[in-house]
Design a protein around this motif. Structure first.
Motif, PDB file in Angstrom:
ATOM      1  N   LEU A  38       0.812  -1.217   0.000  1.00  0.00           N
ATOM      2  CA  LEU A  38       0.000   0.000   0.000  1.00  0.00           C
ATOM      3  C   LEU A  38       0.848   1.271   0.000  1.00  0.00           C
ATOM      4  N   SER A  39       2.112   1.165   0.424  1.00  0.00           N
ATOM      5  CA  SER A  39       2.963   2.354   0.420  1.00  0.00           C
ATOM      6  C   SER A  39       3.708   2.523  -0.912  1.00  0.00           C
ATOM      7  N   ASP A  40       3.408   1.652  -1.853  1.00  0.00           N
ATOM      8  CA  ASP A  40       4.021   1.773  -3.186  1.00  0.00           C
ATOM      9  C   ASP A  40       3.353   2.943  -3.926  1.00  0.00           C
ATOM     10  N   PRO A  41       4.136   3.946  -4.356  1.00  0.00           N
ATOM     11  CA  PRO A  41       3.523   5.100  -5.047  1.00  0.00           C
ATOM     12  C   PRO A  41       2.803   4.708  -6.325  1.00  0.00           C
ATOM     13  N   LYS A  42       3.205   3.574  -6.918  1.00  0.00           N
ATOM     14  CA  LYS A  42       2.564   3.172  -8.176  1.00  0.00           C
ATOM     15  C   LYS A  42       1.361   2.260  -7.945  1.00  0.00           C
ATOM     16  N   ALA A  43       1.032   2.039  -6.687  1.00  0.00           N
ATOM     17  CA  ALA A  43      -0.059   1.104  -6.391  1.00  0.00           C
ATOM     18  C   ALA A  43      -1.372   1.627  -6.979  1.00  0.00           C
ATOM     19  N   ASN A  44      -2.099   0.714  -7.635  1.00  0.00           N
ATOM     20  CA  ASN A  44      -3.371   1.076  -8.250  1.00  0.00           C
ATOM     21  C   ASN A  44      -4.484   0.466  -7.408  1.00  0.00           C
ATOM     22  N   LEU A  45      -5.087   1.291  -6.568  1.00  0.00           N
ATOM     23  CA  LEU A  45      -6.048   0.759  -5.606  1.00  0.00           C
ATOM     24  C   LEU A  45      -7.473   0.829  -6.130  1.00  0.00           C
ATOM     25  N   ASP A  52      -2.122   9.222   0.554  1.00  0.00           N
ATOM     26  CA  ASP A  52      -1.222  10.367   0.467  1.00  0.00           C
ATOM     27  C   ASP A  52      -0.203  10.409   1.599  1.00  0.00           C
ATOM     28  N   SER A  53      -0.528   9.726   2.672  1.00  0.00           N
ATOM     29  CA  SER A  53       0.335   9.871   3.861  1.00  0.00           C
ATOM     30  C   SER A  53       0.583   8.507   4.509  1.00  0.00           C
ATOM     31  N   ALA A  54       1.476   8.529   5.477  1.00  0.00           N
ATOM     32  CA  ALA A  54       1.794   7.283   6.188  1.00  0.00           C
ATOM     33  C   ALA A  54       0.547   6.742   6.902  1.00  0.00           C
ATOM     34  N   PHE A  59      -4.075   3.118   7.784  1.00  0.00           N
ATOM     35  CA  PHE A  59      -5.527   2.971   7.825  1.00  0.00           C
ATOM     36  C   PHE A  59      -5.975   1.900   6.821  1.00  0.00           C
ATOM     37  N   ALA A  60      -5.442   1.973   5.613  1.00  0.00           N
ATOM     38  CA  ALA A  60      -5.851   0.992   4.587  1.00  0.00           C
ATOM     39  C   ALA A  60      -5.407  -0.423   4.976  1.00  0.00           C
ATOM     40  N   SER A  61      -4.234  -0.524   5.610  1.00  0.00           N
ATOM     41  CA  SER A  61      -3.742  -1.870   5.948  1.00  0.00           C
ATOM     42  C   SER A  61      -4.500  -2.490   7.130  1.00  0.00           C
ATOM     43  N   THR A  62      -5.348  -1.690   7.794  1.00  0.00           N
ATOM     44  CA  THR A  62      -6.132  -2.281   8.895  1.00  0.00           C
ATOM     45  C   THR A  62      -7.148  -3.302   8.377  1.00  0.00           C
TER      46      THR A  62
END
Lengths: 271, 269
Positions: A38-45, A52-54, A59-62
């Motif tokens: 999820l911290s990959d800037p190229k990630a296509n979610l 945008d932030s840590a 939050f997404a990884s929860t």
């Protein structure tokens, strides 16, 4: 003799149990890999998730923590009482002079610690992963809320599982009750929310409608996973679906009621 | 004169069992149990609880140990548990925990410092102290349960079928240990179906049948009361007091011979 020292001993026992060989890799894969991905800037979610932030990554990884950590709590606690009860060890423990409420609290503390500590350690490592990948770090407030929410989520699941384990009189029903509760709150809750929304006259064809989101937020107060997400939404501006007051009250009630029921159950349990 | 450690006056306990007469799955009714037990447990005396299966021996032991909270004791549950060491029947110790750590976890529940090594030595588990519970034989597990019972120098030892699973040598050693403890003033309550060992071990017996204490006293007193020969054993005593013909003993617990002398709580079970 106090609940803490006994709880720490139980925690050490549970952390060296064979099942931790399964739980550690499971947690590591879910928590670390999700932070990495999820911290990959190229990630296509999917959907409209913007990272945008840590804290956005955390939050997404929860979503992954909910699957892995709660399952870990289930795996550690589902036989926390029933195993000793079946083997006869519970008879020996209950015949000791320790008060039953202290014994119950130490069981809660021990089982909770056995799952919280690995999750906490992996969350710390994932912070390092996020920092390396994004060069960003969450604020102290975000870090505090994330840690607190994780601690509370695991406490709720531990108390639910121990309570279920104290009802079970054989290993089969112990597993069935434990996994059943997990499936209801983790997998089936969306279905239940949709049914409740439908019965309340809210259209379920558009799950992004404001009416549906509002009823979903209310229904989520009755699920530990839902309250967990409400707590995590607190630091995110304009993203909170419900007043923080309600979330906090729900969190307090979820912390008190299952724990008290469990303590009361142990005070009255017969081997 | 032996000092009385614990007095039981009209102690009764009924297990809750599922009530199938109603549609409610949570409905329960009073099931079997013990009724109106009067007993004195004296220091230095080995009291043998005897009786057929289902007589209420284990229930009585659990009430003594405070596992069932019922009235009729001269000390409340928490006070009793401080001075009682309990060894339940056939505990299946298991897990990836060493013998020493298992004992440590029980020792933490007692409010005093326990010498674990000494306990391990007393029960003969020194060679196995670092072995995992999963790797213990049933005999070793019995020794571990015994170590738990001996923890904290209890004044009363309550042991449910302690000889099960022990080899003959260990049984002899176990009996010697109990006699030694009794000579030091520990009151011992023991149940066992190993009649020969019981006869040589106990000072007094209490005969239970259908939840009621039918007779108690020393072996000679009980023989005299029941008008039995001096060489008659526990089986003859059970038969005599329950009205069973020794030549016609059956496994049928519902046999007419096994009907109670008294009815329980005014109703026949």
């Amino acid at each position: 003799m106090n609940a803490f020292s006994l709880g720490v001993h139980i925690m050490k026992e549970r952390m060296t149990a064979g099942r931790m060989l399964v739980i550690w890799p499971l947690l590591a894969m879910f928590i670390l890999f999700s932070s990495w991905g999820l911290s990959d800037p190229k990630a296509n979610l999917p959907s409209n998730i913007v990272i945008d932030s840590a804290y956005d990554v955390m939050f997404a990884s929860t979503a992954f923590i909910i699957f892995s950590a709660t399952m870990g709590a289930v795996l550690i606690s589902f036989d926390g009482i029933s195993r000793d009860r079946l083997s006869g060890v519970l008879e020996i423990k209950l015949s000791q002079p320790v008060s039953r409420s202290i014994f119950a609290r130490s069981l809660l503390l021990g089982h909770w610690g056995a799952i919280f500590i690995p999750v906490f350690i992996l969350n710390l490592i994932s912070l390092g992963v996020i920092w390396i990948r994004m060069d960003d770090f969450p604020s102290a407030e975000e870090l505090f809320i994330h840690t607190l929410a994780n601690a509370l989520l695991l406490l709720w699941w531990t108390s639910i599982q121990l309570l279920a384990s104290s009802w079970a009189r054989d290993m089969g029903s112990s597993i069935a009750i434990g996994l059943g509760a997990w499936m209801i709150f983790t997998l089936l809750w969306l279905v239940m929310t949709t049914v409740i929304a439908g019965l309340s006259g809210v259209g379920v064809e558009n799950l992004n409608s404001s009416e549906y989101i509002r009823i979903e937020a209310i229904v989520d107060l009755f699920s530990p996973n839902g309250v967990y997400h409400h707590l995590l939404e607190m630091p995110i501006e304009d993203n909170s679906r419900i007043s923080p007051l309600y979330s906090s009250i729900a969190a307090i009630l979820w912390s008190i009621i299952p724990s008290l029921l469990f303590i009361r159950r142990i005070e009255r349990i017969q081997p | 004169m032996m000092e009385t450690c614990l007095t039981l006056t009209d102690v009764s306990w009924r297990h809750k069992v599922r009530d199938y007469s109603t549609w409610k799955p949570w409905a329960t009714r009073d099931g079997a149990g013990i009724h109106s037990i009067n007993l004195e447990i004296k220091s230095g005396v080995i009291l043998g609880l005897i009786g057929p299966n289902g007589a209420g021996k284990t229930t009585l032991m659990r009430t003594i140990c405070g596992l069932y909270d019922c009235e009729g004791f001269d000390k409340d549950c928490s006070k009793r548990r401080k001075n009682i060491g309990y060894m339940p029947e056939q505990v299946r110790w298991e897990g990836r925990v060493s013998v020493r750590n298992a004992l440590k976890s029980i020792a933490l529940m007692r409010n005093r410092i326990i010498d674990i090594d000494k306990l391990i030595q007393i029960v003969g588990l020194s060679a196995k102290s670092d072995h995992l519970l999963d790797n213990l034989s049933q005999g070793m597990r019995q020794r571990l349960s015994l170590a738990c019972a001996l923890m904290g120098d209890p004044k009363v030892l309550v042991m449910d079928e302690p000889l099960n699973g022990l080899d003959p040598l260990a049984q002899r050693a176990f009996c010697n240990l109990l006699k030694d403890l009794a000579s030091k003033g520990v009151a011992i309550v023991i149940s066992s179906h190993q009649v020969t060992d019981m006869e040589s071990l106990v000072d007094e017996i209490a005969l239970l049948h259908q939840g009621q204490l039918l007779i108690e006293g020393s072996l000679s007193e009980v023989r005299r009361t029941l008008d039995l020969d001096n060489d008659s054993g526990l089986v003859e005593m059970i038969c005599s007091v329950t009205g069973i013909d020794p030549s016609d003993v059956s496994l049928d617990l519902s046999s007419d011979h096994m009907m109670p002398f008294k009815t329980i709580g005014g109703e026949e079970e």
